[in-house]
Each structure stands twice: as C-alpha cells, then as structure tokens.
Design a protein around this motif. Structure first.
Motif, PDB file in Angstrom:
ATOM      1  N   GLU A  17      41.790  48.056  41.015  1.00 47.51           N
ATOM      2  CA  GLU A  17      41.271  47.547  39.978  1.00 47.51           C
ATOM      3  C   GLU A  17      41.005  46.238  39.945  1.00 47.51           C
ATOM      4  O   GLU A  17      39.694  45.201  39.922  1.00 47.51           O
ATOM      5  CB  GLU A  17      42.217  47.085  38.505  1.00 47.51           C
ATOM      6  CG  GLU A  17      42.793  48.651  37.873  1.00 47.51           C
ATOM      7  CD  GLU A  17      41.584  48.921  37.247  1.00 47.51           C
ATOM      8  OE1 GLU A  17      40.681  48.070  36.505  1.00 47.51           O
ATOM      9  OE2 GLU A  17      41.196  49.302  36.901  1.00 47.51           O
ATOM     10  N   PHE A  18      41.801  45.528  40.969  1.00 47.02           N
ATOM     11  CA  PHE A  18      41.359  44.127  41.938  1.00 47.02           C
ATOM     12  C   PHE A  18      40.513  43.573  43.594  1.00 47.02           C
ATOM     13  O   PHE A  18      39.652  42.942  43.435  1.00 47.02           O
ATOM     14  CB  PHE A  18      42.796  43.513  42.452  1.00 47.02           C
ATOM     15  CG  PHE A  18      43.192  42.930  41.192  1.00 47.02           C
ATOM     16  CD1 PHE A  18      43.522  41.909  40.419  1.00 47.02           C
ATOM     17  CD2 PHE A  18      43.973  43.470  40.376  1.00 47.02           C
ATOM     18  CE1 PHE A  18      44.306  41.008  39.716  1.00 47.02           C
ATOM     19  CE2 PHE A  18      45.371  43.303  39.170  1.00 47.02           C
ATOM     20  CZ  PHE A  18      45.214  41.750  39.020  1.00 47.02           C
ATOM     21  N   GLY A  19      40.323  45.479  43.452  1.00 45.77           N
ATOM     22  CA  GLY A  19      39.550  45.113  45.385  1.00 45.77           C
ATOM     23  C   GLY A  19      39.996  44.732  46.276  1.00 45.77           C
ATOM     24  O   GLY A  19      39.632  44.138  46.450  1.00 45.77           O
ATOM     25  N   TYR A  20      41.354  44.858  46.735  1.00 44.89           N
ATOM     26  CA  TYR A  20      42.165  44.046  47.864  1.00 44.89           C
ATOM     27  C   TYR A  20      42.382  45.630  48.762  1.00 44.89           C
ATOM     28  O   TYR A  20      42.699  46.901  47.965  1.00 44.89           O
ATOM     29  CB  TYR A  20      42.633  43.380  47.287  1.00 44.89           C
ATOM     30  CG  TYR A  20      44.442  43.738  46.793  1.00 44.89           C
ATOM     31  CD1 TYR A  20      45.631  44.188  47.319  1.00 44.89           C
ATOM     32  CD2 TYR A  20      44.410  44.436  45.460  1.00 44.89           C
ATOM     33  CE1 TYR A  20      46.485  44.651  46.622  1.00 44.89           C
ATOM     34  CE2 TYR A  20      45.377  44.559  44.598  1.00 44.89           C
ATOM     35  CZ  TYR A  20      46.561  44.881  45.778  1.00 44.89           C
ATOM     36  OH  TYR A  20      47.492  44.803  44.499  1.00 44.89           O
ATOM     37  N   SER A  21      42.441  45.226  49.709  1.00 41.16           N
ATOM     38  CA  SER A  21      43.626  46.292  50.659  1.00 41.16           C
ATOM     39  C   SER A  21      45.360  45.778  50.616  1.00 41.16           C
ATOM     40  O   SER A  21      45.892  44.433  49.945  1.00 41.16           O
ATOM     41  CB  SER A  21      43.665  46.287  52.236  1.00 41.16           C
ATOM     42  OG  SER A  21      42.406  46.641  51.641  1.00 41.16           O
ATOM     43  N   ARG A  22      46.036  47.262  51.002  1.00 45.16           N
ATOM     44  CA  ARG A  22      47.942  46.594  50.988  1.00 45.16           C
ATOM     45  C   ARG A  22      48.333  45.103  52.081  1.00 45.16           C
ATOM     46  O   ARG A  22      48.871  44.563  52.280  1.00 45.16           O
ATOM     47  CB  ARG A  22      48.706  47.996  50.939  1.00 45.16           C
ATOM     48  CG  ARG A  22      50.466  47.449  51.389  1.00 45.16           C
ATOM     49  CD  ARG A  22      50.697  46.920  50.542  1.00 45.16           C
ATOM     50  NE  ARG A  22      50.741  46.905  49.005  1.00 45.16           N
ATOM     51  CZ  ARG A  22      51.875  48.192  48.411  1.00 45.16           C
ATOM     52  NH1 ARG A  22      52.465  48.897  49.024  1.00 45.16           N
ATOM     53  NH2 ARG A  22      51.319  48.300  47.529  1.00 45.16           N
ATOM     54  N   ALA A  23      47.286  45.869  53.564  1.00 44.99           N
ATOM     55  CA  ALA A  23      47.540  45.098  54.700  1.00 44.99           C
ATOM     56  C   ALA A  23      45.962  44.741  54.986  1.00 44.99           C
ATOM     57  O   ALA A  23      45.639  46.002  54.772  1.00 44.99           O
ATOM     58  CB  ALA A  23      48.508  45.163  55.291  1.00 44.99           C
ATOM     59  N   VAL A  24      45.977  43.924  56.090  1.00 45.85           N
ATOM     60  CA  VAL A  24      45.187  44.026  56.673  1.00 45.85           C
ATOM     61  C   VAL A  24      45.394  43.304  58.168  1.00 45.85           C
ATOM     62  O   VAL A  24      45.987  42.235  58.277  1.00 45.85           O
ATOM     63  CB  VAL A  24      43.515  42.248  55.889  1.00 45.85           C
ATOM     64  CG1 VAL A  24      42.377  42.105  56.905  1.00 45.85           C
ATOM     65  CG2 VAL A  24      43.327  42.918  54.369  1.00 45.85           C
ATOM     66  N   ARG A  25      44.511  43.702  59.029  1.00 50.16           N
ATOM     67  CA  ARG A  25      44.758  42.846  60.497  1.00 50.16           C
ATOM     68  C   ARG A  25      43.338  42.720  60.419  1.00 50.16           C
ATOM     69  O   ARG A  25      42.349  43.338  60.539  1.00 50.16           O
ATOM     70  CB  ARG A  25      44.904  44.166  61.558  1.00 50.16           C
ATOM     71  CG  ARG A  25      45.215  43.754  62.656  1.00 50.16           C
ATOM     72  CD  ARG A  25      46.346  44.364  63.173  1.00 50.16           C
ATOM     73  NE  ARG A  25      46.588  43.646  64.982  1.00 50.16           N
ATOM     74  CZ  ARG A  25      46.694  44.291  66.363  1.00 50.16           C
ATOM     75  NH1 ARG A  25      47.798  45.736  65.821  1.00 50.16           N
ATOM     76  NH2 ARG A  25      46.582  43.940  67.132  1.00 50.16           N
ATOM     77  N   LEU A  26      43.216  41.530  61.442  1.00 48.75           N
ATOM     78  CA  LEU A  26      42.256  40.462  61.751  1.00 48.75           C
ATOM     79  C   LEU A  26      42.550  40.186  63.438  1.00 48.75           C
ATOM     80  O   LEU A  26      42.821  39.198  63.428  1.00 48.75           O
ATOM     81  CB  LEU A  26      41.582  39.111  61.295  1.00 48.75           C
ATOM     82  CG  LEU A  26      39.797  39.408  61.396  1.00 48.75           C
ATOM     83  CD1 LEU A  26      39.458  40.549  62.073  1.00 48.75           C
ATOM     84  CD2 LEU A  26      39.936  38.011  60.775  1.00 48.75           C
ATOM     85  N   GLY A  27      42.286  40.673  64.286  1.00 46.70           N
ATOM     86  CA  GLY A  27      42.913  40.123  65.146  1.00 46.70           C
ATOM     87  C   GLY A  27      43.964  41.118  66.102  1.00 46.70           C
ATOM     88  O   GLY A  27      45.013  40.972  65.096  1.00 46.70           O
TER      89      GLY A  27
END
Length: 128
Positions: A17-27
């Motif tokens: 519904e919101f268009g997000y991820s549970r977790a994100v890793r960037l570097g």
C-alpha cells in the motif's frame, strides 16, 4: 543509487500500500522500517513487552537478511501508545542489544496503524 541498493520485503499489505521495503542496505548502512507485532496471536498479544519482543525479532530478521546483526546497530527508535510502559520496552531492548549501546528514542504516539498495536520500532545499523 537503486542498482546498488539491496532490499528486504516481508510481503505485508502495508509495504504494498505504501510502496516501501522492510529494510534497505546501501553500502554499509542498513535501515529497517518500522516493525510491529501485526498479526501476532496468543494470550499475551496486548502486552507491551510481548509486542516489543516480536517487533524486535522481525527487525532482527530483516537486518540479518542484509548481513547485519544487533552488534551493528547504531540507532533504535520506539513509538509507543503508552509511555508509562517505557521500562518494559527498555528491558526488551536491552535483552536484544546486550552490551551494545546504540543511540535511541522512545516517543509516545496517540495510535499506530492498527488499533491493537502498542509499539513500533525502527533500527539503523552500520557495517564497517
């Protein structure tokens, strides 16, 4: 930026519904979105400590999928519907974090996305 970013999704309706991820890793940075005990069943589901432990478990699971552990956590944030329960939240936090001492916040909110939810936690970790 998107091609270097790794994500974890739980498949929840909120992510869709919101268009997000549970977790994100960037570097080296791992950010875990707000985790709750949504869908938790059992006799103690309206207990702040029980909900906190489940939310922390879910956050930890998401971090692990991106290579982080509780030892890598640099910040936690708690949103609670009853600030008087801060000690219960703190005790669970300490159990998960052990000797780690991340920056943290606890804030009382009027309500969370579902009426049965008492606590939501966000976690940020850094992998050197």
């Amino acid at each position: 930026m998107g091609s270097r970013m790794r994500t974890v999704n739980s498949g929840s309706m909120f992510e869709r519904e919101f268009g997000y991820s549970r977790a994100v890793r960037l570097g080296p940075l791992v950010c875990v979105s707000g985790c709750t005990a949504a869908g938790l069943t059992g006799a103690d589901t309206q207990d702040m400590a029980v909900q906190t432990a489940e939310a922390m478990r879910r956050a930890g699971e998401a971090m692990e999928q991106l290579g982080a552990t509780w030892a890598d956590v640099v910040r936690t944030r708690f949103f609670v519907t009853d600030i008087e329960a801060w000690q219960a939240v703190g005790a669970v936090h300490k159990k998960f974090l052990g000797d780690a001492r991340p920056a943290t916040s606890i804030v009382e909110v009027r309500k969370l996305v579902l009426p049965e939810l008492l606590v939501e936690v966000e976690v940020d970790a850094y992998l050197p």
